[in-house]
Scaffold this motif. Structure first.
Motif, PDB file in Angstrom:
ATOM      1  N   LYS A   4       0.732  -1.188   0.023  1.00  0.00           N
ATOM      2  CA  LYS A   4       0.081  -0.021   0.009  1.00  0.00           C
ATOM      3  C   LYS A   4       0.881   1.264   0.044  1.00  0.00           C
ATOM      4  O   LYS A   4       0.130   2.402  -0.148  1.00  0.00           O
ATOM      5  CB  LYS A   4      -0.876   0.093   1.158  1.00  0.00           C
ATOM      6  N   GLY A   5       1.930   1.090   0.300  1.00  0.00           N
ATOM      7  CA  GLY A   5       3.059   2.228   0.289  1.00  0.00           C
ATOM      8  C   GLY A   5       2.793   3.014   1.846  1.00  0.00           C
ATOM      9  O   GLY A   5       3.122   4.190   1.748  1.00  0.00           O
ATOM     10  N   TYR A   6       2.284   2.591   2.670  1.00  0.00           N
ATOM     11  CA  TYR A   6       1.871   3.361   3.841  1.00  0.00           C
ATOM     12  C   TYR A   6       3.277   2.570   4.782  1.00  0.00           C
ATOM     13  O   TYR A   6       3.256   1.512   5.249  1.00  0.00           O
ATOM     14  CB  TYR A   6       0.609   2.869   4.480  1.00  0.00           C
ATOM     15  N   ARG A   7       3.953   3.675   5.260  1.00  0.00           N
ATOM     16  CA  ARG A   7       4.916   3.370   6.426  1.00  0.00           C
ATOM     17  C   ARG A   7       4.925   4.617   7.235  1.00  0.00           C
ATOM     18  O   ARG A   7       4.904   5.701   6.843  1.00  0.00           O
ATOM     19  CB  ARG A   7       6.243   3.537   5.888  1.00  0.00           C
ATOM     20  N   LYS A   8       4.898   4.318   8.628  1.00  0.00           N
ATOM     21  CA  LYS A   8       5.067   5.259   9.581  1.00  0.00           C
ATOM     22  C   LYS A   8       6.053   5.202  10.510  1.00  0.00           C
ATOM     23  O   LYS A   8       6.143   4.097  10.992  1.00  0.00           O
ATOM     24  CB  LYS A   8       3.848   5.564  10.153  1.00  0.00           C
ATOM     25  N   LYS A   9       7.084   5.769  11.076  1.00  0.00           N
ATOM     26  CA  LYS A   9       8.026   5.607  12.011  1.00  0.00           C
ATOM     27  C   LYS A   9       7.908   6.627  13.037  1.00  0.00           C
ATOM     28  O   LYS A   9       8.049   7.715  12.674  1.00  0.00           O
ATOM     29  CB  LYS A   9       9.532   5.315  11.328  1.00  0.00           C
ATOM     30  N   ASN A  10       7.982   6.064  14.279  1.00  0.00           N
ATOM     31  CA  ASN A  10       7.990   7.159  15.481  1.00  0.00           C
ATOM     32  C   ASN A  10       8.823   6.654  16.353  1.00  0.00           C
ATOM     33  O   ASN A  10       9.081   5.392  16.338  1.00  0.00           O
ATOM     34  CB  ASN A  10       6.375   7.227  16.043  1.00  0.00           C
ATOM     35  N   GLY A  11       9.362   7.427  17.497  1.00  0.00           N
ATOM     36  CA  GLY A  11      10.132   6.997  18.239  1.00  0.00           C
ATOM     37  C   GLY A  11       9.463   7.814  19.675  1.00  0.00           C
ATOM     38  O   GLY A  11       8.910   8.520  19.717  1.00  0.00           O
ATOM     39  N   HIS A  12      10.102   6.808  20.877  1.00  0.00           N
ATOM     40  CA  HIS A  12       9.445   7.265  21.969  1.00  0.00           C
ATOM     41  C   HIS A  12      10.559   7.030  23.132  1.00  0.00           C
ATOM     42  O   HIS A  12      11.051   5.948  23.118  1.00  0.00           O
ATOM     43  CB  HIS A  12       8.316   6.480  22.520  1.00  0.00           C
ATOM     44  N   ARG A  13      10.717   8.016  24.149  1.00  0.00           N
ATOM     45  CA  ARG A  13      11.599   7.877  25.348  1.00  0.00           C
ATOM     46  C   ARG A  13      10.976   8.216  26.444  1.00  0.00           C
ATOM     47  O   ARG A  13      10.398   9.243  26.862  1.00  0.00           O
ATOM     48  CB  ARG A  13      12.671   8.841  25.254  1.00  0.00           C
ATOM     49  N   GLN A  14      10.780   7.275  27.274  1.00  0.00           N
ATOM     50  CA  GLN A  14       9.747   7.235  28.864  1.00  0.00           C
ATOM     51  C   GLN A  14      10.691   8.089  29.702  1.00  0.00           C
ATOM     52  O   GLN A  14      12.056   8.013  29.717  1.00  0.00           O
ATOM     53  CB  GLN A  14       9.910   5.936  29.202  1.00  0.00           C
ATOM     54  N   TYR A  15      10.031   8.934  30.480  1.00  0.00           N
ATOM     55  CA  TYR A  15      10.675   9.684  31.576  1.00  0.00           C
ATOM     56  C   TYR A  15      10.719   8.869  32.819  1.00  0.00           C
ATOM     57  O   TYR A  15       9.775   8.229  32.839  1.00  0.00           O
ATOM     58  CB  TYR A  15       9.845  10.923  31.860  1.00  0.00           C
ATOM     59  N   LEU A  16      11.933   8.686  33.332  1.00  0.00           N
ATOM     60  CA  LEU A  16      12.063   7.828  34.511  1.00  0.00           C
ATOM     61  C   LEU A  16      12.554   8.417  35.642  1.00  0.00           C
ATOM     62  O   LEU A  16      13.343   9.527  35.296  1.00  0.00           O
ATOM     63  CB  LEU A  16      12.964   6.621  34.078  1.00  0.00           C
ATOM     64  N   THR A  17      12.541   7.925  36.671  1.00  0.00           N
ATOM     65  CA  THR A  17      13.262   8.157  38.251  1.00  0.00           C
ATOM     66  C   THR A  17      14.064   7.307  38.436  1.00  0.00           C
ATOM     67  O   THR A  17      13.617   6.043  38.714  1.00  0.00           O
ATOM     68  CB  THR A  17      12.170   8.690  39.039  1.00  0.00           C
ATOM     69  N   LYS A  18      15.448   7.244  38.902  1.00  0.00           N
ATOM     70  CA  LYS A  18      16.309   6.319  39.573  1.00  0.00           C
ATOM     71  C   LYS A  18      16.194   6.523  41.005  1.00  0.00           C
ATOM     72  O   LYS A  18      16.591   7.577  41.648  1.00  0.00           O
ATOM     73  CB  LYS A  18      17.664   6.310  38.997  1.00  0.00           C
ATOM     74  N   ILE A  19      15.467   5.472  41.785  1.00  0.00           N
ATOM     75  CA  ILE A  19      15.575   5.678  43.129  1.00  0.00           C
ATOM     76  C   ILE A  19      16.606   4.629  43.912  1.00  0.00           C
ATOM     77  O   ILE A  19      16.792   3.251  43.461  1.00  0.00           O
ATOM     78  CB  ILE A  19      14.033   5.689  43.631  1.00  0.00           C
ATOM     79  N   ARG A  20      16.831   4.921  45.054  1.00  0.00           N
ATOM     80  CA  ARG A  20      17.653   3.973  45.888  1.00  0.00           C
ATOM     81  C   ARG A  20      16.825   3.480  47.079  1.00  0.00           C
ATOM     82  O   ARG A  20      16.230   4.433  47.865  1.00  0.00           O
ATOM     83  CB  ARG A  20      19.026   4.250  46.198  1.00  0.00           C
TER      84      ARG A  20
END
Length: 103
Positions: free
Chosen positions: A81-97
């Protein structure tokens, strides 16, 4: 000694001195956190299970830093069909001890 704790809608197995990555939490770096929604505690073989939580047991933690996770590529395609879609995602995280589990 370990505990199963609910943090930001997710369940984590925590031990003293361990670092974990959670969804973004409120607070600055070096801020102290207290989690009181403890679901299970194992203290040397003596297991306590809550329904849904155990009262009187808290987990103390410290925020180490706020960061973003690895990039996840989202790629959609429909063949012929010629349909292509590319997205990216970066999740916001917190590092805890985890500082202490107070029984």
């Amino acid at each position: 000694m370990y505990a199963i704790v609910e943090i930001a809608g997710q369940q984590f197995k925590v031990e003293k001195g361990r670092t974990i990555f959670t969804h973004r939490l409120e607070g600055d770096a070096d801020a102290a956190l207290v989690f009181d929604k403890v679901l299970l505690v194992d203290d040397g073989g003596a297991i306590q299970i809550g329904a849904p939580g155990i009262e009187g047991i808290t987990v103390n933690a410290t925020i180490l830093e706020h960061l973003k996770g690895e990039k996840v590529i989202v790629f959609k395609k429909k063949r012929r069909k010629g349909y292509r879609k590319k997205n990216g995602h970066r999740q916001y995280l917190t590092k805890i001890r985890i500082d202490d589990i107070l029984v």
